[in-house]
Design a protein around this motif. Sequence first.
Motif, PDB file in Angstrom:
ATOM      1  N   LEU A 169       0.858  -1.193   0.000  1.00 59.76           N
ATOM      2  CA  LEU A 169       0.000   0.000   0.000  1.00 59.76           C
ATOM      3  C   LEU A 169       0.889   1.236   0.000  1.00 59.76           C
ATOM      4  O   LEU A 169       1.870   1.301   0.749  1.00 59.76           O
ATOM      5  CB  LEU A 169      -0.902  -0.036   1.226  1.00 59.76           C
ATOM      6  CG  LEU A 169      -1.821   1.155   1.526  1.00 59.76           C
ATOM      7  CD1 LEU A 169      -3.026   0.675   2.339  1.00 59.76           C
ATOM      8  CD2 LEU A 169      -1.122   2.255   2.310  1.00 59.76           C
ATOM      9  N   LEU A 170       0.550   2.215  -0.822  1.00 55.47           N
ATOM     10  CA  LEU A 170       1.327   3.446  -0.885  1.00 55.47           C
ATOM     11  C   LEU A 170       0.395   4.645  -0.954  1.00 55.47           C
ATOM     12  O   LEU A 170      -0.490   4.713  -1.821  1.00 55.47           O
ATOM     13  CB  LEU A 170       2.247   3.440  -2.110  1.00 55.47           C
ATOM     14  CG  LEU A 170       3.143   4.672  -2.289  1.00 55.47           C
ATOM     15  CD1 LEU A 170       4.153   4.768  -1.157  1.00 55.47           C
ATOM     16  CD2 LEU A 170       3.845   4.638  -3.634  1.00 55.47           C
ATOM     17  N   ALA A 171       0.566   5.583  -0.002  1.00 53.83           N
ATOM     18  CA  ALA A 171      -0.172   6.845  -0.059  1.00 53.83           C
ATOM     19  C   ALA A 171       0.510   7.758  -1.068  1.00 53.83           C
ATOM     20  O   ALA A 171       1.731   7.960  -1.008  1.00 53.83           O
ATOM     21  CB  ALA A 171      -0.218   7.502   1.316  1.00 53.83           C
ATOM     22  N   ILE A 214      -4.631   6.298  -2.893  1.00 55.61           N
ATOM     23  CA  ILE A 214      -4.027   5.062  -2.388  1.00 55.61           C
ATOM     24  C   ILE A 214      -3.749   4.164  -3.579  1.00 55.61           C
ATOM     25  O   ILE A 214      -4.633   3.892  -4.400  1.00 55.61           O
ATOM     26  CB  ILE A 214      -4.960   4.334  -1.390  1.00 55.61           C
ATOM     27  CG1 ILE A 214      -5.158   5.174  -0.138  1.00 55.61           C
ATOM     28  CG2 ILE A 214      -4.403   2.964  -1.034  1.00 55.61           C
ATOM     29  CD1 ILE A 214      -3.893   5.406   0.669  1.00 55.61           C
ATOM     30  N   GLY A 215      -2.494   3.694  -3.655  1.00 56.51           N
ATOM     31  CA  GLY A 215      -2.111   2.744  -4.693  1.00 56.51           C
ATOM     32  C   GLY A 215      -1.850   1.380  -4.074  1.00 56.51           C
ATOM     33  O   GLY A 215      -1.177   1.288  -3.038  1.00 56.51           O
ATOM     34  N   ILE A 216      -2.392   0.332  -4.669  1.00 59.88           N
ATOM     35  CA  ILE A 216      -2.151  -1.043  -4.225  1.00 59.88           C
ATOM     36  C   ILE A 216      -1.328  -1.732  -5.310  1.00 59.88           C
ATOM     37  O   ILE A 216      -1.728  -1.771  -6.481  1.00 59.88           O
ATOM     38  CB  ILE A 216      -3.472  -1.821  -4.004  1.00 59.88           C
ATOM     39  CG1 ILE A 216      -4.422  -1.024  -3.096  1.00 59.88           C
ATOM     40  CG2 ILE A 216      -3.190  -3.198  -3.430  1.00 59.88           C
ATOM     41  CD1 ILE A 216      -3.931  -0.844  -1.690  1.00 59.88           C
ATOM     42  N   TYR A 217      -0.162  -2.294  -4.922  1.00 56.57           N
ATOM     43  CA  TYR A 217       0.768  -2.865  -5.901  1.00 56.57           C
ATOM     44  C   TYR A 217       1.062  -4.328  -5.559  1.00 56.57           C
ATOM     45  O   TYR A 217       1.237  -4.692  -4.390  1.00 56.57           O
ATOM     46  CB  TYR A 217       2.078  -2.066  -5.921  1.00 56.57           C
ATOM     47  CG  TYR A 217       1.882  -0.633  -6.349  1.00 56.57           C
ATOM     48  CD1 TYR A 217       1.987  -0.267  -7.685  1.00 56.57           C
ATOM     49  CD2 TYR A 217       1.566   0.365  -5.421  1.00 56.57           C
ATOM     50  CE1 TYR A 217       1.791   1.046  -8.092  1.00 56.57           C
ATOM     51  CE2 TYR A 217       1.367   1.680  -5.814  1.00 56.57           C
ATOM     52  CZ  TYR A 217       1.479   2.015  -7.154  1.00 56.57           C
ATOM     53  OH  TYR A 217       1.273   3.314  -7.542  1.00 56.57           O
ATOM     54  N   PHE A 218       1.108  -5.150  -6.608  1.00 53.86           N
ATOM     55  CA  PHE A 218       1.455  -6.559  -6.459  1.00 53.86           C
ATOM     56  C   PHE A 218       2.977  -6.682  -6.422  1.00 53.86           C
ATOM     57  O   PHE A 218       3.668  -6.230  -7.350  1.00 53.86           O
ATOM     58  CB  PHE A 218       0.880  -7.363  -7.617  1.00 53.86           C
ATOM     59  CG  PHE A 218       1.282  -8.799  -7.630  1.00 53.86           C
ATOM     60  CD1 PHE A 218       1.030  -9.614  -6.539  1.00 53.86           C
ATOM     61  CD2 PHE A 218       1.924  -9.350  -8.740  1.00 53.86           C
ATOM     62  CE1 PHE A 218       1.411 -10.942  -6.543  1.00 53.86           C
ATOM     63  CE2 PHE A 218       2.298 -10.683  -8.757  1.00 53.86           C
ATOM     64  CZ  PHE A 218       2.047 -11.476  -7.651  1.00 53.86           C
ATOM     65  N   THR A 219       3.521  -7.279  -5.362  1.00 51.70           N
ATOM     66  CA  THR A 219       4.973  -7.310  -5.185  1.00 51.70           C
ATOM     67  C   THR A 219       5.661  -8.335  -6.082  1.00 51.70           C
ATOM     68  O   THR A 219       6.897  -8.388  -6.109  1.00 51.70           O
ATOM     69  CB  THR A 219       5.325  -7.599  -3.706  1.00 51.70           C
ATOM     70  OG1 THR A 219       4.740  -8.857  -3.314  1.00 51.70           O
ATOM     71  CG2 THR A 219       4.803  -6.502  -2.803  1.00 51.70           C
ATOM     72  N   GLY A 220       4.888  -9.138  -6.813  1.00 49.06           N
ATOM     73  CA  GLY A 220       5.519 -10.080  -7.740  1.00 49.06           C
ATOM     74  C   GLY A 220       6.193  -9.379  -8.895  1.00 49.06           C
ATOM     75  O   GLY A 220       7.353  -9.659  -9.222  1.00 49.06           O
TER      76      GLY A 220
END
Length: 445
Positions: free
Chosen positions: A148-150, A159-165
């Motif tokens: 999660l990144l503000a 808010i950005g949600i990113y897949f760590t793959g």
Amino acid sequence: MNFSETLTFGGLFEFSPDSKYFAINRSSNLNIYQIKTTELVFSFPLLDIPSQILWSPNSELILAVCQKKNTLQLFSCINRDWNGRIVMSPTGISRVFWTPDSYHVGVVTDFNLRVSIWNLCDMIVYHIKNPKFEDKGLSFNSDGKFMLLAERSECKDYIGIYFTGDWSVVNHFAIDGIDIEDAFWANDTTIIIIDSCVTYQLLIYSPLGYLVARHRPYDNGLGIKSYSLSANGVFLSVGSYDQSARIFSKISWRFLTEFEHKTEGLNQNVHVYKEEEYKEGFTDEKLYSRFVVQNTPQKLPSIKVPKDKPNPPIGVGACEWSCNSAYLATRNGNFYIDNNPNVVWIWKMNDLSLSTILIETQNLKNFEWSPKSLHLVFCTGTGRMFFWGSEGASVCEVPLESKDFKVNKVKWSPDGSCIFACDKTRFMIGYPKFDILEAPNENYF
């Protein structure tokens, strides 16, 4: 309590997550010691005096930030011959973090221009633009698969949600707030948003971008000052400038109760301990300390603070949960100066009431719960450490040979077996004698 010898350091100290080692900086060197014996195991040369040191989550690697050189140096505690270097020039370094898998290092650049994430296996770098903060607003969910990144773009908060793959964006949505102060995962299905302190607003979002709950207990006043999630995932404590800590349920996100930090009219069932200094004999000039049980006072010691200045030192400035979430320790205001600069409040959650008040002779510096037992340690900038547990309160004097050693910070090791205590340039490791490795007996949930 047994203590190690007193060692000097440059101000940086970190326990390894597996509690086998601790790392310090000494001039332009990074030194690794064994916790049990304080024996020097590794010493790594650095390009400059580091501004930060970070262990990887698996405790195999350690990273030193040489901010003046815009360089990260990495070393291995398994293979002495392995080392790495990441050069961030000319973007600069504002914040550094490890990902939960220990294979990626993230760097927030100066002026919050972007987040650069480096893969240590193949050295591929990924970039994410417009992080809002350098030291908060970034967290990972429980299994580390999503970050999660503000973010701040075009004068709006997102808010950005990113897949760590592969660090691809999964979702990106705007926040219905004034000017958010922080954002983090509550669990895998909800996100907590802390709005600007100029108003009290707590927002709960789903990762899909839906507003789940909104809490505004009052208007026309300063809002949220501190916040903390309980270890068992049941409660959220929110300290505010109106000198109250509000407890919310993480299951339904409903308001449960309000802990008011009143200086008058305390319940007679509250246990009150007051520190008292004394001398032993007529020739000994050293002052010793002990806790004395008090009758419930009519009024707690407090100071008058100016309310017409920016960022007034009032309100609940610290909320810390015990390891089994049975107790909550709070501090009414900022450390060093506030309404009650020398008082620790301990609340019990089985009946949602005030359990204990600890009154010190000096202002508090910091406090921290053991990660493995119901013991709270705190310090006041004197040659002592203080403890509270379900059995009562106690005082521990640092060794007499450590002259003029003033404990300004205390920190538990991740396994709860020892305590780091430091002044400005020296530190020692304390090894408590009470059995702290047993699982807590009290668990109400």
